[in-house]
Design a protein around this motif. Sequence first.
Motif, mmCIF file in Angstrom:
data_model
loop_
_atom_site.group_PDB
_atom_site.id
_atom_site.type_symbol
_atom_site.label_atom_id
_atom_site.label_comp_id
_atom_site.label_asym_id
_atom_site.label_seq_id
_atom_site.Cartn_x
_atom_site.Cartn_y
_atom_site.Cartn_z
ATOM 1 N N PHE A 194 0.826 -1.210 0.000
ATOM 2 C CA PHE A 194 0.000 0.000 0.000
ATOM 3 C C PHE A 194 0.864 1.266 0.000
ATOM 4 O O PHE A 194 0.435 2.302 -0.501
ATOM 5 C CB PHE A 194 -0.919 0.038 1.229
ATOM 6 C CG PHE A 194 -1.950 -1.052 1.291
ATOM 7 C CD1 PHE A 194 -2.348 -1.745 0.155
ATOM 8 C CD2 PHE A 194 -2.537 -1.388 2.503
ATOM 9 C CE1 PHE A 194 -3.299 -2.749 0.226
ATOM 10 C CE2 PHE A 194 -3.487 -2.393 2.583
ATOM 11 C CZ PHE A 194 -3.876 -3.082 1.449
ATOM 12 N N LYS A 242 -9.152 -1.913 2.661
ATOM 13 C CA LYS A 242 -8.434 -1.444 1.477
ATOM 14 C C LYS A 242 -8.618 -2.370 0.294
ATOM 15 O O LYS A 242 -8.846 -1.931 -0.841
ATOM 16 C CB LYS A 242 -6.934 -1.305 1.805
ATOM 17 C CG LYS A 242 -6.594 -0.114 2.648
ATOM 18 C CD LYS A 242 -6.682 1.194 1.873
ATOM 19 C CE LYS A 242 -5.556 1.361 0.886
ATOM 20 N NZ LYS A 242 -5.602 2.663 0.185
ATOM 21 N N GLY A 246 -5.863 -0.993 -3.450
ATOM 22 C CA GLY A 246 -4.741 -1.253 -2.564
ATOM 23 C C GLY A 246 -3.431 -0.702 -3.081
ATOM 24 O O GLY A 246 -2.639 -0.140 -2.349
#
Length: 202
Positions: free
Chosen positions: A140, A195, A201
Amino acid sequence: KDFFGYNFWIAASLAVSAIPFDNFILLKLAGPLATGIFAAPFKILSSTYQFTGSFSRVLASRYTSFTDDKTAIVFSKKTLPATLLIALTIVVGSQIAAPFLPFFIGEDFSNSVNVFRILSVGMAFFFVDAIPIAIILYYFGKPKIVFFITVFHYLIYTLLLLVLTQSYKEVGASIAFSLSEALTFTALIFYIIYKFKKGNGH
């Protein structure tokens, strides 16, 4: 700018982690004997930190190479069973080894046996944290989130220490440690699921 920003949040997380909240609070509320009984097994189990750091470096090289969520998720699922097995080994091995603890740290610290057993659960959660933290940091690219979760962890840990240490001393401190690690793991997992479900992501 992005490079320095990224490293700033990592450094800030490490700075918060370096403060020995537990020893300060335990010494103040329970005295030096309880602090020593807690600190001795914690020191022995702290080798888990180095082991987790090495594991995280391996994960880092993999997660930085992924370009889509599906690949990151598949790799995480493949890595999880072995990670859980190691975490289970930490807990089970510590339960078996705990009765022999006084031979290494002295009979004066015989009360450390239960502390050692409880702390091992928290250390197991800490080890398993390596996967979600690696995802957040290296896939991320969100070191700020790791910082906020680190702050959350130590706020919870400090609160639990204040609540449990007065009544249960070193045992309360070890429960506070393991509970805070479990809650941190839960927070990390919820963020990652959020996410990935959003599909952004990377």
